[in-house]
Design a protein around this motif. Structure first.
Motif, PDB file in Angstrom:
ATOM      1  N   THR A   4      -5.974  -0.831  -1.098  1.00 48.27           N
ATOM      2  CA  THR A   4      -5.784  -1.861  -2.270  1.00 48.27           C
ATOM      3  C   THR A   4      -4.204  -1.817  -2.769  1.00 48.27           C
ATOM      4  OG1 THR A   4      -6.114   0.417  -3.723  1.00 48.27           O
ATOM      5  CG2 THR A   4      -8.050  -1.043  -3.011  1.00 48.27           C
ATOM      6  N   GLU A   5      -3.916  -2.525  -3.656  1.00 49.76           N
ATOM      7  CA  GLU A   5      -2.507  -2.450  -4.306  1.00 49.76           C
ATOM      8  C   GLU A   5      -2.341  -1.188  -5.179  1.00 49.76           C
ATOM      9  OE1 GLU A   5       0.647  -5.620  -5.704  1.00 49.76           O
ATOM     10  OE2 GLU A   5      -0.952  -5.400  -7.029  1.00 49.76           O
ATOM     11  N   GLY A   6      -1.546  -0.433  -4.693  1.00 53.29           N
ATOM     12  CA  GLY A   6      -1.369   0.931  -5.645  1.00 53.29           C
ATOM     13  C   GLY A   6      -0.583   0.831  -6.530  1.00 53.29           C
ATOM     14  N   ALA A   7      -0.043   2.009  -7.356  1.00 51.86           N
ATOM     15  CA  ALA A   7       0.795   2.246  -8.372  1.00 51.86           C
ATOM     16  C   ALA A   7       2.350   1.403  -7.842  1.00 51.86           C
ATOM     17  CB  ALA A   7       1.004   3.501  -8.800  1.00 51.86           C
ATOM     18  N   GLY A   8       2.944   0.677  -8.907  1.00 53.15           N
ATOM     19  CA  GLY A   8       4.126   0.074  -8.395  1.00 53.15           C
ATOM     20  C   GLY A   8       3.944  -1.353  -7.231  1.00 53.15           C
ATOM     21  N   GLY A   9       2.617  -1.612  -7.458  1.00 51.47           N
ATOM     22  CA  GLY A   9       2.529  -2.539  -6.407  1.00 51.47           C
ATOM     23  C   GLY A   9       2.485  -2.534  -4.902  1.00 51.47           C
ATOM     24  N   VAL A  10       2.527  -1.244  -4.488  1.00 50.58           N
ATOM     25  CA  VAL A  10       2.622  -0.826  -2.956  1.00 50.58           C
ATOM     26  C   VAL A  10       1.180  -0.731  -2.536  1.00 50.58           C
ATOM     27  CG1 VAL A  10       3.690   0.753  -1.235  1.00 50.58           C
ATOM     28  CG2 VAL A  10       4.886   0.135  -3.523  1.00 50.58           C
ATOM     29  N   ALA A  11       0.858  -1.206  -1.372  1.00 54.97           N
ATOM     30  CA  ALA A  11      -0.315  -1.246  -0.781  1.00 54.97           C
ATOM     31  C   ALA A  11      -0.728   0.151  -0.297  1.00 54.97           C
ATOM     32  CB  ALA A  11      -0.576  -2.193   0.429  1.00 54.97           C
ATOM     33  N   ARG A  12      -1.782   0.890  -0.388  1.00 53.83           N
ATOM     34  CA  ARG A  12      -2.233   2.080  -0.026  1.00 53.83           C
ATOM     35  C   ARG A  12      -3.749   2.224   0.237  1.00 53.83           C
ATOM     36  NH1 ARG A  12      -4.089   5.024  -4.164  1.00 53.83           N
ATOM     37  NH2 ARG A  12      -3.450   4.220  -6.286  1.00 53.83           N
ATOM     38  N   GLU A  13      -4.131   3.151   0.922  1.00 52.58           N
ATOM     39  CA  GLU A  13      -5.642   3.561   1.180  1.00 52.58           C
ATOM     40  C   GLU A  13      -6.292   3.832  -0.201  1.00 52.58           C
ATOM     41  OE1 GLU A  13      -5.933   6.564   4.209  1.00 52.58           O
ATOM     42  OE2 GLU A  13      -5.747   4.689   5.730  1.00 52.58           O
ATOM     43  N   ALA A  14      -7.325   3.054  -0.338  1.00 48.10           N
ATOM     44  CA  ALA A  14      -8.157   3.407  -1.640  1.00 48.10           C
ATOM     45  C   ALA A  14      -9.003   4.547  -1.442  1.00 48.10           C
ATOM     46  CB  ALA A  14      -9.040   2.078  -2.025  1.00 48.10           C
ATOM     47  N   ALA A  15      -8.435   5.842  -1.202  1.00 47.72           N
ATOM     48  CA  ALA A  15      -9.265   6.813  -0.947  1.00 47.72           C
ATOM     49  C   ALA A  15      -9.632   7.675  -2.289  1.00 47.72           C
ATOM     50  CB  ALA A  15      -8.391   8.048  -0.014  1.00 47.72           C
ATOM     51  N   VAL A  16     -10.732   8.531  -2.149  1.00 44.55           N
ATOM     52  CA  VAL A  16     -10.820   9.507  -3.268  1.00 44.55           C
ATOM     53  C   VAL A  16     -10.022  10.808  -3.202  1.00 44.55           C
ATOM     54  CG1 VAL A  16     -13.279   8.677  -3.263  1.00 44.55           C
ATOM     55  CG2 VAL A  16     -12.745  10.676  -2.034  1.00 44.55           C
ATOM     56  N   PRO A  17      -9.675  11.314  -4.373  1.00 38.85           N
ATOM     57  CA  PRO A  17      -9.047  12.395  -4.255  1.00 38.85           C
ATOM     58  C   PRO A  17      -9.571  13.613  -3.409  1.00 38.85           C
ATOM     59  CG  PRO A  17      -9.099  11.770  -6.338  1.00 38.85           C
ATOM     60  CD  PRO A  17     -10.200  10.961  -5.638  1.00 38.85           C
ATOM     61  N   ALA A  18      -8.951  14.600  -2.930  1.00 40.92           N
ATOM     62  CA  ALA A  18      -9.568  15.586  -2.268  1.00 40.92           C
ATOM     63  C   ALA A  18     -10.389  16.717  -3.096  1.00 40.92           C
ATOM     64  CB  ALA A  18      -8.500  16.664  -1.588  1.00 40.92           C
ATOM     65  N   VAL A  19     -10.140  16.603  -4.434  1.00 41.61           N
ATOM     66  CA  VAL A  19     -11.054  17.594  -5.258  1.00 41.61           C
ATOM     67  C   VAL A  19     -12.331  17.042  -5.468  1.00 41.61           C
ATOM     68  CG1 VAL A  19     -10.171  16.171  -7.404  1.00 41.61           C
ATOM     69  CG2 VAL A  19     -11.005  18.689  -7.731  1.00 41.61           C
ATOM     70  N   LEU A 328      -4.369  18.299  -7.934  1.00 38.88           N
ATOM     71  CA  LEU A 328      -2.971  18.316  -7.251  1.00 38.88           C
ATOM     72  C   LEU A 328      -3.131  19.442  -6.063  1.00 38.88           C
ATOM     73  CD1 LEU A 328      -0.268  17.354  -9.408  1.00 38.88           C
ATOM     74  CD2 LEU A 328      -1.092  15.936  -7.463  1.00 38.88           C
ATOM     75  N   ARG A 329      -3.773  20.659  -6.685  1.00 38.39           N
ATOM     76  CA  ARG A 329      -4.071  21.925  -5.689  1.00 38.39           C
ATOM     77  C   ARG A 329      -4.972  21.636  -4.689  1.00 38.39           C
ATOM     78  NH1 ARG A 329      -6.063  24.968  -9.353  1.00 38.39           N
ATOM     79  NH2 ARG A 329      -3.980  25.278 -10.539  1.00 38.39           N
ATOM     80  N   ALA A 330      -5.908  20.736  -4.859  1.00 40.51           N
ATOM     81  CA  ALA A 330      -6.832  20.332  -3.931  1.00 40.51           C
ATOM     82  C   ALA A 330      -6.219  19.541  -2.831  1.00 40.51           C
ATOM     83  CB  ALA A 330      -8.117  19.669  -4.497  1.00 40.51           C
ATOM     84  N   GLU A 331      -5.087  18.798  -3.260  1.00 44.03           N
ATOM     85  CA  GLU A 331      -4.205  17.983  -2.526  1.00 44.03           C
ATOM     86  C   GLU A 331      -3.427  18.740  -1.477  1.00 44.03           C
ATOM     87  OE1 GLU A 331      -5.157  14.777  -1.713  1.00 44.03           O
ATOM     88  OE2 GLU A 331      -6.078  14.040  -3.601  1.00 44.03           O
ATOM     89  N   GLY A 332      -3.247  19.867  -1.654  1.00 47.46           N
ATOM     90  CA  GLY A 332      -2.319  20.866  -1.253  1.00 47.46           C
ATOM     91  C   GLY A 332      -0.812  20.824  -1.765  1.00 47.46           C
ATOM     92  N   ALA A 390      -1.646   8.985  -8.237  1.00 41.95           N
ATOM     93  CA  ALA A 390      -2.406   7.631  -8.413  1.00 41.95           C
ATOM     94  C   ALA A 390      -3.693   7.647  -8.112  1.00 41.95           C
ATOM     95  CB  ALA A 390      -1.404   6.576  -7.755  1.00 41.95           C
ATOM     96  N   ARG A 391      -4.093   8.431  -7.193  1.00 42.92           N
ATOM     97  CA  ARG A 391      -5.469   8.222  -6.440  1.00 42.92           C
ATOM     98  C   ARG A 391      -6.289   9.343  -7.706  1.00 42.92           C
ATOM     99  NH1 ARG A 391      -3.648   9.308  -1.384  1.00 42.92           N
ATOM    100  NH2 ARG A 391      -3.817  11.327  -1.743  1.00 42.92           N
ATOM    101  N   ILE A 392      -5.724  10.254  -8.014  1.00 44.65           N
ATOM    102  CA  ILE A 392      -6.336  11.228  -9.049  1.00 44.65           C
ATOM    103  C   ILE A 392      -6.549  10.474 -10.439  1.00 44.65           C
ATOM    104  CG2 ILE A 392      -5.940  13.257 -10.507  1.00 44.65           C
ATOM    105  CD1 ILE A 392      -4.273  14.466  -7.967  1.00 44.65           C
ATOM    106  N   GLN A 393      -5.577   9.603 -10.593  1.00 47.48           N
ATOM    107  CA  GLN A 393      -5.667   8.996 -12.034  1.00 47.48           C
ATOM    108  C   GLN A 393      -6.864   7.946 -11.966  1.00 47.48           C
ATOM    109  OE1 GLN A 393      -4.909   5.250 -12.773  1.00 47.48           O
ATOM    110  NE2 GLN A 393      -5.620   6.117 -15.019  1.00 47.48           N
ATOM    111  N   GLU A 394      -6.929   7.163 -10.784  1.00 44.94           N
ATOM    112  CA  GLU A 394      -7.964   6.184 -10.679  1.00 44.94           C
ATOM    113  C   GLU A 394      -9.197   6.887 -10.559  1.00 44.94           C
ATOM    114  OE1 GLU A 394      -7.151   4.193  -6.997  1.00 44.94           O
ATOM    115  OE2 GLU A 394      -5.214   3.400  -7.696  1.00 44.94           O
ATOM    116  N   HIS A 395      -9.396   8.090 -10.458  1.00 50.31           N
ATOM    117  CA  HIS A 395     -10.788   8.691 -10.371  1.00 50.31           C
ATOM    118  C   HIS A 395     -10.953   9.873 -11.196  1.00 50.31           C
ATOM    119  CE1 HIS A 395     -10.462   7.000  -6.320  1.00 50.31           C
ATOM    120  NE2 HIS A 395     -11.786   7.015  -6.385  1.00 50.31           N
ATOM    121  N   ALA A 396      -9.947   9.830 -12.336  1.00 43.82           N
ATOM    122  CA  ALA A 396     -10.037  10.917 -13.552  1.00 43.82           C
ATOM    123  C   ALA A 396     -11.237  11.004 -14.109  1.00 43.82           C
ATOM    124  CB  ALA A 396      -8.619  10.626 -14.515  1.00 43.82           C
TER     125      ALA A 396
END
Length: 399
Positions: A4-19, A328-332, A390-396
Motif C-alpha cells: 500500500t501507499e504509506g506515509a509520505g506517499g511511499v509504497a511499503r508493506e501493509a503489515a500489522v504492528p508487532a504488538v 514501538l517496544r514490541a517493534e524492538g 505509520a503501521r502503529i497509527q494505522e492499527h491504533a
C-alpha cells in the motif's frame, strides 16, 4: 503481502504492528542512542601523550578544546567544566541570582532548575511555545516580575530559541539572559552559531550529545569578566594562593575528557548535517500521517536534532504516548518521554510554594516521545522507524 501507499506517499508493506502479532521491525533491537568515537587512533595518541605527561588536569588539552570550541562558536571565551550542570551553576552564581527569581521553562531537563536552586535562585516556571517547545517570550515577560535576577531558556532538542524575542524581554526587564544549550552545540539561529546569544550559553558533552567528552560541559560567553569568574569558580574560587575569593566548585574537566571532546569536535559539521538529513527523511516519510509531527524549526535555523521527538495528538493519532511507546517496544524500538513529567510537576518542585499551572507545558509533556537517532545511523534505518510509527497509527484503534 499486499503493498500500500504509506506515509509520505511511499509504497511499503501493509503489515500489522508487532504488538498485534506482526514481525518486529528490529528483532535485534534499536537503542535510543549509540555513541561512536571517531578516529580512535588519534584518541589513543592523545591519551598516551597525556598519560606520559603526568598532568591529568589543568593542561594544554583543555585549553586546546576551549580554543577550538570558541573558534567554532564564534565567541571570544569558552570555559571547559565538568558538566553542563556545573557550568550552569557557576554561570548563575557569577550573574548574581542568589535570592532572586530565575525565569525558565518547565519543559526542560531537571538540571536547568537544579542549577538555579544550587546557585541560590528561585526557579520560576513559564510557558513554552507549542510549535517549537521552547520558552515563549510572551510568557517570560509575564513571569519576569519584581525580584527577577535572570532569564534562562533551553534550546530544546537542539531547536534554537526565539533569541530575538527573549533578548527583548531581558533588555526590557534589565536582567541577564542565560541559555541551557545542552543539546545545541552545532545548532544555528539564522545561520549564526548558537553560543553567543546570551550572557552565557552552556553546552553538554555527555554521551547522548552530538559532541562527546564522556562527561563534561562548555560555557561560551562574550564577557571576559564573566569567563574569568567561571574559570575561578570551577577551581573552588581559588586564584592560586588558596585564599578563595568566593565559594566555588570542583568543576574542572580532565585532560582525558578534553581529548575525547577535541577528537569528537573535529567532525561535528558533518554529523550535524547528517542528523538533519535523517530528520528530514523521517519527516517526509510521516508527512500526512494523522496526529504526529516534529517540533517546528524556523526557516534559516539549524538544529542538531540531538533528539528526534514526536509530538503526538492522541485523538488524531488513535492512541496515546504510553501505548505508542509500548507498540514501538514490541517493534524492538527504544524510546523515551523527553521531557515528562514537566519539571514544575516533579516532586522536587511541586512541593514548593503555590501550585503552578502551565497548561501548554503539561499538554506537550504528555504528547512527546523521542525515538532513536544517532550520528552514524543510515537512512534505511530511520525510514524503518518511520514506517513502524505509520503501521502503529494505522492499527491504533486495536491497541
Amino acid at each position: 503481502m499486499a503493498v500500500t501507499e504509506g506515509a509520505g506517499g511511499v509504497a511499503r508493506e501493509a503489515a500489522v504492528p508487532a504488538v498485534l502479532g506482526g514481525s518486529p521491525a528490529f528483532p535485534e533491537g534499536l537503542p535510543l542512542t549509540r555513541v561512536r568515537v571517531p578516529d580512535r587512533d588519534e584518541l589513543a595518541r592523545r591519551f598516551d601523550a597525556i598519560l606520559d605527561s603526568g598532568q591529568l588536569t589543568d593542561g594544554g588539552t583543555v585549553r586546546a578544546l576551549e580554543e577550538a570550541a570558541a573558534a567554532m562558536l564564534d565567541v571570544p571565551h569558552v570555559v571547559a567544566v565538568s558538566s553542563c550542570t556545573s557550568g550552569l551553576m557557576l554561570a548563575l552564581q557569577a550573574l548574581g541570582v542568589a535570592g532572586r527569581r530565575v525565569v525558565m521553562p518547565s519543559f526542560t531537563f531537571s538540571a536547568t532548575a537544579h542549577a538555579a536552586h544550587w546557585a541560590g535562585g528561585e526557579p520560576v516556571f513559564a510557558e513554552i511555545a507549542p510549535d517549537t517547545l521552547t520558552l515563549d517570550p510572551a510568557a517570560a515577560t509575564a513571569a519576569a516580575g519584581p525580584g527577577t535576577g535572570a532569564l534562562m531558556a533551553t534550546h530544546v532538542y537542539g531547536t534554537p530559541c526565539d533569541v530575538e524575542g527573549l533578548r527583548a524581554v531581558a533588555d526590557a526587564r534589565g536582567v541577564p539572559l542565560l541559555y541551557d544549550a545542552a543539546h545545541a552545540f552545532g545548532s544555528r539561529r539564522g545561520g549564526v552559531p548558537v553560543g553567543g546569544f546570551g550572557a552565557a550559553e552552556v553546552f553538554s558533552l555527555s554521551p547522548t550529545k552530538v559532541v562527546v567528552a564522556a562527561e563534561g560541559g562548555l560555557v561560551a560567553t562574550r564577557d571576559a569578566a564573566l569567563a574569568e569568574r567561571i574559570r575561578l569558580g570551577r577551581g573552588y574560587g581559588n586564584p592560586g594562593d588558596y585564599d578563595c575569593l568566593f565559594p566555588g566548585l570542583n568543576a574542572r574537566m580532565s585532560e582525558l575528557h578534553a581529548a575525547l571532546a577535541l577528537v569528537s569536535l573535529r567532525t561535528l559539521p558533518q554529523r550535524v548535517a547528517h542528523r538533519g538529513a535523517l530528520a528530514a527523511a523521517f519527516a517526509a516519510r510521516i508527512a500526512g500521517l494523522p496526529g504526529v509531527r516534529l517540533p517546528a524549526l524556523a526557516k534559516g535555523d539549524t538544529s542538531t536534532w540531538k533528539d528526534l521527538t514526536l509530538i503526538v495528538d492522541p485523538t488524531a493519532f488513535g492512541c496515546d504516548v504510553p501505548r505508542l511507546a509500548e507498540a514501538l517496544r514490541a517493534e524492538g524500538i527504544d524510546s523515551r518521554r523527553y521531557f515528562h513529567p514537566a519539571v514544575h510537576t516533579q516532586k522536587a518542585y511541586a512541593r514548593t510554594g503555590e501550585p503552578v499551572r502551565l497548561p501548554v507545558t503539561e499538554e506537550m509533556a504528555e504528547r512527546v516521545l523521542t525515538v532513536p537517532l544517532w550520528s552514524h545511523m543510515d537512512e534505511p534505518t530511520i525510514l524503518r522507524v518511520a514506517d513502524a510509527v505509520a503501521r502503529i497509527q494505522e492499527h491504533a484503534t486495536k491497541l
